[in-house]
Every structure is written in structure tokens, then in C-alpha cells.
Design a protein around this motif. Structure first.
Motif, PDB file in Angstrom:
ATOM      1  N   PHE A 271       0.913  -1.140   0.056  1.00  0.00           N
ATOM      2  CA  PHE A 271      -0.021   0.045  -0.204  1.00  0.00           C
ATOM      3  C   PHE A 271       0.827   1.334  -0.090  1.00  0.00           C
ATOM      4  CE2 PHE A 271      -2.938  -3.142   1.219  1.00  0.00           C
ATOM      5  CZ  PHE A 271      -4.158  -2.616   0.995  1.00  0.00           C
ATOM      6  N   ILE A 272       0.346   2.343  -0.678  1.00  0.00           N
ATOM      7  CA  ILE A 272       1.100   3.533  -0.695  1.00  0.00           C
ATOM      8  C   ILE A 272       1.675   4.248   0.482  1.00  0.00           C
ATOM      9  CG2 ILE A 272       0.325   4.122  -2.934  1.00  0.00           C
ATOM     10  CD1 ILE A 272      -1.516   6.227  -1.614  1.00  0.00           C
ATOM     11  N   HIS A 273       0.853   3.790   1.756  1.00  0.00           N
ATOM     12  CA  HIS A 273       1.370   4.107   2.903  1.00  0.00           C
ATOM     13  C   HIS A 273       0.851   3.176   3.814  1.00  0.00           C
ATOM     14  CE1 HIS A 273       1.866   6.645   6.756  1.00  0.00           C
ATOM     15  NE2 HIS A 273       2.782   7.272   5.906  1.00  0.00           N
ATOM     16  N   LEU A 274       1.423   2.969   5.085  1.00  0.00           N
ATOM     17  CA  LEU A 274       0.804   1.857   6.070  1.00  0.00           C
ATOM     18  C   LEU A 274      -0.510   2.478   6.572  1.00  0.00           C
ATOM     19  CD1 LEU A 274       1.053  -0.659   7.542  1.00  0.00           C
ATOM     20  CD2 LEU A 274       2.207   0.629   9.474  1.00  0.00           C
ATOM     21  N   SER A 275      -0.790   3.762   6.463  1.00  0.00           N
ATOM     22  CA  SER A 275      -1.970   4.165   6.910  1.00  0.00           C
ATOM     23  C   SER A 275      -3.216   3.839   6.194  1.00  0.00           C
ATOM     24  CB  SER A 275      -2.105   5.895   6.959  1.00  0.00           C
ATOM     25  OG  SER A 275      -0.952   6.346   7.838  1.00  0.00           O
ATOM     26  N   PHE A 276      -2.954   3.846   4.957  1.00  0.00           N
ATOM     27  CA  PHE A 276      -4.197   3.210   3.952  1.00  0.00           C
ATOM     28  C   PHE A 276      -4.174   1.957   4.108  1.00  0.00           C
ATOM     29  CE2 PHE A 276      -3.066   7.184   1.590  1.00  0.00           C
ATOM     30  CZ  PHE A 276      -4.626   7.383   1.252  1.00  0.00           C
ATOM     31  N   GLN A 277      -3.363   1.084   4.544  1.00  0.00           N
ATOM     32  CA  GLN A 277      -3.490  -0.286   4.775  1.00  0.00           C
ATOM     33  C   GLN A 277      -4.638  -0.300   6.004  1.00  0.00           C
ATOM     34  OE1 GLN A 277      -0.144  -2.785   4.609  1.00  0.00           O
ATOM     35  NE2 GLN A 277      -0.761  -4.360   6.179  1.00  0.00           N
ATOM     36  N   GLU A 278      -4.267   0.357   7.250  1.00  0.00           N
ATOM     37  CA  GLU A 278      -4.665   0.444   8.584  1.00  0.00           C
ATOM     38  C   GLU A 278      -6.270   1.057   8.221  1.00  0.00           C
ATOM     39  OE1 GLU A 278      -0.929   1.535  11.138  1.00  0.00           O
ATOM     40  OE2 GLU A 278      -1.915   3.149  10.174  1.00  0.00           O
ATOM     41  N   TRP A 279      -6.370   2.019   7.275  1.00  0.00           N
ATOM     42  CA  TRP A 279      -7.875   2.455   6.861  1.00  0.00           C
ATOM     43  C   TRP A 279      -8.506   1.489   6.384  1.00  0.00           C
ATOM     44  CZ3 TRP A 279     -11.806   5.572   7.408  1.00  0.00           C
ATOM     45  CH2 TRP A 279     -12.795   5.638   6.238  1.00  0.00           C
ATOM     46  N   MET A 280      -8.131   0.577   5.339  1.00  0.00           N
ATOM     47  CA  MET A 280      -8.864  -0.367   4.616  1.00  0.00           C
ATOM     48  C   MET A 280      -9.197  -1.499   5.785  1.00  0.00           C
ATOM     49  SD  MET A 280      -9.379   0.930   1.806  1.00  0.00           S
ATOM     50  CE  MET A 280      -9.921  -0.343   0.858  1.00  0.00           C
ATOM     51  N   ALA A 281      -8.285  -1.865   6.533  1.00  0.00           N
ATOM     52  CA  ALA A 281      -8.594  -3.066   7.598  1.00  0.00           C
ATOM     53  C   ALA A 281      -9.489  -2.416   8.533  1.00  0.00           C
ATOM     54  CB  ALA A 281      -6.988  -3.357   8.385  1.00  0.00           C
ATOM     55  N   LEU A 305      -5.242  -3.622  22.745  1.00  0.00           N
ATOM     56  CA  LEU A 305      -3.920  -2.824  23.385  1.00  0.00           C
ATOM     57  C   LEU A 305      -2.664  -3.193  22.610  1.00  0.00           C
ATOM     58  CD1 LEU A 305      -4.758  -3.165  27.253  1.00  0.00           C
ATOM     59  CD2 LEU A 305      -4.958  -1.437  25.765  1.00  0.00           C
ATOM     60  N   ASN A 306      -2.771  -4.036  21.458  1.00  0.00           N
ATOM     61  CA  ASN A 306      -1.849  -4.209  20.431  1.00  0.00           C
ATOM     62  C   ASN A 306      -1.502  -2.942  19.926  1.00  0.00           C
ATOM     63  OD1 ASN A 306       0.078  -4.989  18.528  1.00  0.00           O
ATOM     64  ND2 ASN A 306      -1.066  -6.734  18.025  1.00  0.00           N
ATOM     65  N   PRO A 307       0.001  -2.405  20.077  1.00  0.00           N
ATOM     66  CA  PRO A 307       0.338  -1.186  19.674  1.00  0.00           C
ATOM     67  C   PRO A 307       0.244  -1.005  18.123  1.00  0.00           C
ATOM     68  CG  PRO A 307       2.326  -2.038  20.572  1.00  0.00           C
ATOM     69  CD  PRO A 307       0.983  -2.789  21.041  1.00  0.00           C
ATOM     70  N   ARG A 308       0.503  -2.265  17.435  1.00  0.00           N
ATOM     71  CA  ARG A 308       0.406  -2.140  16.099  1.00  0.00           C
ATOM     72  C   ARG A 308      -0.779  -2.007  15.615  1.00  0.00           C
ATOM     73  NH1 ARG A 308       5.123  -6.607  14.300  1.00  0.00           N
ATOM     74  NH2 ARG A 308       4.961  -5.312  12.331  1.00  0.00           N
ATOM     75  N   TRP A 309      -1.966  -2.248  16.267  1.00  0.00           N
ATOM     76  CA  TRP A 309      -3.295  -1.951  16.017  1.00  0.00           C
ATOM     77  C   TRP A 309      -4.001  -0.869  16.136  1.00  0.00           C
ATOM     78  CZ3 TRP A 309      -7.278  -5.935  14.255  1.00  0.00           C
ATOM     79  CH2 TRP A 309      -6.644  -7.183  13.755  1.00  0.00           C
ATOM     80  N   SER A 310      -3.246   0.183  16.845  1.00  0.00           N
ATOM     81  CA  SER A 310      -3.702   1.465  17.588  1.00  0.00           C
ATOM     82  C   SER A 310      -4.385   2.338  16.358  1.00  0.00           C
ATOM     83  CB  SER A 310      -2.777   2.034  18.217  1.00  0.00           C
ATOM     84  OG  SER A 310      -1.773   2.517  17.388  1.00  0.00           O
ATOM     85  N   GLU A 311      -3.690   2.654  15.348  1.00  0.00           N
ATOM     86  CA  GLU A 311      -4.232   3.024  14.126  1.00  0.00           C
ATOM     87  C   GLU A 311      -5.716   2.473  13.592  1.00  0.00           C
ATOM     88  OE1 GLU A 311      -3.670   6.565  13.383  1.00  0.00           O
ATOM     89  OE2 GLU A 311      -2.504   6.193  15.239  1.00  0.00           O
ATOM     90  N   VAL A 312      -5.588   1.331  13.384  1.00  0.00           N
ATOM     91  CA  VAL A 312      -6.720   0.478  13.025  1.00  0.00           C
ATOM     92  C   VAL A 312      -8.028   0.851  13.997  1.00  0.00           C
ATOM     93  CG1 VAL A 312      -7.841  -1.481  12.528  1.00  0.00           C
ATOM     94  CG2 VAL A 312      -5.293  -1.291  11.818  1.00  0.00           C
ATOM     95  N   TRP A 313      -7.780   0.731  15.248  1.00  0.00           N
ATOM     96  CA  TRP A 313      -8.850   1.131  16.113  1.00  0.00           C
ATOM     97  C   TRP A 313      -9.289   2.442  15.973  1.00  0.00           C
ATOM     98  CZ3 TRP A 313     -11.038  -3.025  16.779  1.00  0.00           C
ATOM     99  CH2 TRP A 313     -10.293  -4.283  16.901  1.00  0.00           C
ATOM    100  N   ARG A 314      -8.226   3.242  15.895  1.00  0.00           N
ATOM    101  CA  ARG A 314      -8.554   4.895  15.565  1.00  0.00           C
ATOM    102  C   ARG A 314      -9.653   5.152  14.422  1.00  0.00           C
ATOM    103  NH1 ARG A 314      -4.274   9.713  16.417  1.00  0.00           N
ATOM    104  NH2 ARG A 314      -5.747  11.415  16.373  1.00  0.00           N
ATOM    105  N   PHE A 316     -11.329   2.659  13.061  1.00  0.00           N
ATOM    106  CA  PHE A 316     -12.586   1.770  13.349  1.00  0.00           C
ATOM    107  C   PHE A 316     -13.533   2.853  14.124  1.00  0.00           C
ATOM    108  CE2 PHE A 316     -14.903  -0.858  16.020  1.00  0.00           C
ATOM    109  CZ  PHE A 316     -15.545  -1.557  15.322  1.00  0.00           C
ATOM    110  N   SER A 317     -13.086   3.687  15.215  1.00  0.00           N
ATOM    111  CA  SER A 317     -13.864   4.309  15.988  1.00  0.00           C
ATOM    112  C   SER A 317     -14.593   5.291  15.328  1.00  0.00           C
ATOM    113  CB  SER A 317     -12.907   4.832  17.173  1.00  0.00           C
ATOM    114  OG  SER A 317     -12.321   3.885  17.987  1.00  0.00           O
TER     115      SER A 317
END
Length: 387
Positions: A271-281, A305-314, A316-317
Motif C-alpha cells: 500500500f502506498i502508505h501503511l495508514s491506508f492499509q490500516e484504514w482499509m483494515a 492494546l496491541n500497539p500495532r493495531w492502534s491506528e486501525v482502532w482509531r 474503526f472508532s
């Protein structure tokens, strides 16, 4: 990554007399083997004669002037504990390790730690000017720079997001795409939704049904990458896509959306940036919460509480805040899971607060039940230290 590249250039240019050779290792690509051997192999051309190559390798591995620059511990493809062991064994070398704040696991507590601060007004202005200089369009540079700077200064939410280089780059991209007035984004969720729409739903390339199918494929695949034992992974192959998303999915078609890029000629993508992978997840998580509540509960309990999921949950919220029927319940389950721990005060301040800001004002109803616990925790701490 920009910092690592800048450090490598400065070292190679002789900014430090005691450091001569920078060896850069993108940890998203490094999976197994010997770290130093991998770093040296990346630095030396494969076209060198064998005897010359061997001499270079021996020189680099023994030189006290060599510095290892390890980029993206939050994106590591292999085991974090293994990387910690390798870094400890290479203590004779100066080593710099970078990580995004959201995925930082404090993996090297004995080493000095520095935090890259948010952009100030001057740095934000420099980034905007550089962005339009790097993406020129006839007569649009001065107008685009002025529009973006006026835009972000007109709203406190935009101004806050403009402190982040990635988000400010997206604002530049969206402003350059518009011919009329500008939009106001109060949350990252709104910004990424609009950026995704511009990248996927381009009417000049495909019709809407195809765009919807591509979005669903990429979203499901992104979540699958996070669920892998070595996840989240940034680099993936066509075989990974077939195994996790089915034979009908093709990363070559995803690349046409500009959300996915080719990494090399061997069929590796990212993905062009990890943020977009987190957004799609996060988009896929909403569908999981709707259709597979047991799986959703399991993902929340294991990864809240997995730090590598924190932006995914953000993200998702934020998507929960858009769902009037189910969103509040999903957010309550996520926040409750994150706060079901001894460090409730820290997690309210540093983990749940960004999620609540993304969710919106209705988050107050969820967090109200924790206020008494926070007050009790603060009073107990106050009593124990005798303040």
C-alpha cells in the motif's frame, strides 16, 4: 523514512568524521537471517567481482565507522524479539532505529529515545510548497500553496491534522484535485474516506460497481494481513493475495487505483502508505462487527492494546461514529476492552482518548462510566506518594 534517508546522506557527505558508511535496512523487507549480512548485501552491488565484493563485505563488517540505520520497527516483517537479540549482538556498531509513534513497542528501553515533534507553522508551509513543487500543474503552484495554507488555517481541526506530514500531504492532494471550494475535515476518518474515493472511484478509469468490489477486496485483504502471525505486513505478493483474498483478487488491478504500488519487478506489492492499509483494515472490521460478532469480539479482546493495531482502532472508532444504529455498542466494547487493565489512567489518556476524538461527541456516554475509576485511581496515587 525521511529521517533515515537524511541521516544516511549527511553521514555519506562527511558530516561526522567518526562515521563514514551508513547501512540502511528497511525492516518491512528484512525477515530472517543475519542482520549485518543483509545490510551489507543491500549496500554492495551484485555486479562486483567476487573477490572485490568479499573485500568490501569484510571491511564493512569490521569498520568502527559503520552505522546501521534500521527503518520502521513498527513495520517489521519478522519477530521483534529476534530483532532485539540481533541489535544486542551488534552493540559494537552505532545503531539508529525508527518507528511510528502508533506502533512503537519500546523495544530498546536502554537506548536513548528521541521523538520527532509535530510540524510547526513554518515546517508545514515548507511541506506544502515542496509538495506542489514536486507535483506541478500549469500555473497551479502559487495558487495551490495559498489555497492549502488558507484552508488549514481556517479551521482548528484541519490545523491540528496539518501537524502530521502524511495528513498534510493528503490535504495537498485533495486540494489539488478540487476546482471549486474546499472541504472541511474534522476527523482523520473523513480525510481518508475522501482520499480513498478520489483514488478508487475515479470515473475516468472505472465505474462504481467495480470500485466497490476493489474496495472490498483490498479491505478484507488488509485485515487478513493484520491477522497473520507475523502481521501486520506491508509487503505482499500475488500468492499472498490468492491465498488470503481468493483467486478473483489481483494486486495488478489494485495498483491501478493508486492505493497499491509495485515494490519490485518480482511481483511484490505494498500500500502506498501503511495508514491506508490500516484504514482499509478498519473498513473490513466494520463488516466483521456487523456479520460476525464472535470474530469481532475475539479480535477486540486479543488486539485492543496491541500497539500495532492502534491506528486501525482509531479509524474503526471514526467509522463507529458514523453508524447510528450499532456504532456506539461497538465502540463501547472496544473502549471497555482497552480499559480492562491495571493502567486504566494511562490507557484513557493515551489509548482511548484518540479513539474517542475520532468517534465524536457521543463517546462521552461511553467514557462516563470510567470517570469514577479514574478519580479513585488518582486519589489512591495521591495518597500513596503523600502529595
Amino acid at each position: 523514512t525521511a529521517l533515515i534517508q537524511w541521516l544516511a546522506q549527511r553521514i555519506a557527505a562527511g558530516a561526522r568524521k567518526d562515521l563514514v558508511t551508513p547501512l540502511v535496512v528497511p525492516l518491512s523487507q528484512y525477515e530472517h537471517g543475519d542482520l549485518l549480512t543483509y545490510a551489507v548485501a543491500r549496500a554492495i552491488s551484485k555486479n562486483l567481482p567476487g573477490i572485490v565484493r568479499a573485500a568490501f563485505e569484510q571491511c564493512l563488517e569490521q569498520a568502527s565507522s559503520t552505522v546501521l540505520l534500521l527503518d520502521g520497527v513498527d513495520e517489521i516483517k519478522g519477530s521483534l524479539s529476534r530483532l532485539q537479540g540481533e541489535v544486542a549482538r551488534l552493540a559494537r556498531f552505532p545503531i539508529v532505529v525508527t518507528s511510528r509513534r502508533s506502533g512503537y513497542a519500546a523495544a530498546f528501553p536502554s537506548r536513548p529515545t528521541f521523538e520527532i515533534v509535530d510540524l510547526d507553522d513554518r515546517s508545514a508551509g515548507d511541506l506544502v510548497r515542496n509538495w506542489f513543487r514536486a507535483h506541478p500543474s500549469p500555473g497551479a503552484h502559487d495558487d495551490g500553496v495559498g489555497r492549502v495554507l488558507t484552508w488549514i488555517r481556517s479551521d482548528p481541526h484541519l490545523e491540528a491534522m496539518a501537524r502530521n506530514p502524511c495528513l498534510l500531504s493528503l490535504l495537498c492532494f485533495l486540494c489539488a484535485q478540487r476546482t471549486g471550494g474546499v472541504e472541511v475535515f474534522h476527523r482523520r476518518t473523513d480525510l481518508f474516506r475522501r482520499a480513498e474515493a478520489r483514488l478508487i472511484e475515479d470515473d475516468r478509469q472505472r465505474d462504481r460497481p467495480d470500485a466497490i468490489r476493489l474496495r472490498e477486496e483490498m479491505a478484507d485483504f488488509s485485515l487478513s494481513l493484520f491477522e497473520q502471525p507475523d502481521g501486520p505486513r506491508q509487503l505482499f505478493t500475488s500468492d499472498d493475495v490468492t491465498r488470503l483474498a481468493g483467486r478473483q483478487a489481483a494486486p495488478e488491478r489494485w495498483a491501478a487505483t493508486k492505493l497499491v504500488s509495485r515494490f519490485d519487478r518480482e511481483g511484490t506489492f505494498h500500500f502506498i502508505h501503511l495508514s491506508f492499509q490500516e484504514w482499509m483494515a478498519a473498513r473490513a472490521l466494520v463488516e466483521v462487527a456487523k456479520t460476525k460478532p464472535a470474530r469481532f469480539h475475539d479480535l477486540v479482546s486479543r488486539n485492543a492494546l496491541n500497539p500495532r493495531w492502534s491506528e486501525v482502532w482509531r479509524f474503526f472508532s471514526g467509522l463507529c461514529g458514523d453508524d447510528e444504529e450499532n456504532g456506539l455498542g461497538w465502540f463501547r466494547e472496544l473502549a471497555s476492552s482497552a480499559l480492562r487493565c491495571p493502567d486504566v489512567f494511562d490507557h484513557v489518556c493515551f489509548t482511548v482518548a484518540p479513539w474517542a476524538g475520532e468517534f465524536g461527541d457521543a463517546a462521552d456516554a461511553v467514557l462516563a462510566g470510567f470517570r469514577d475509576r479514574l478519580w479513585q485511581t488518582a486519589c489512591e496515587a495521591d495518597h500513596e506518594v503523600g502529595w
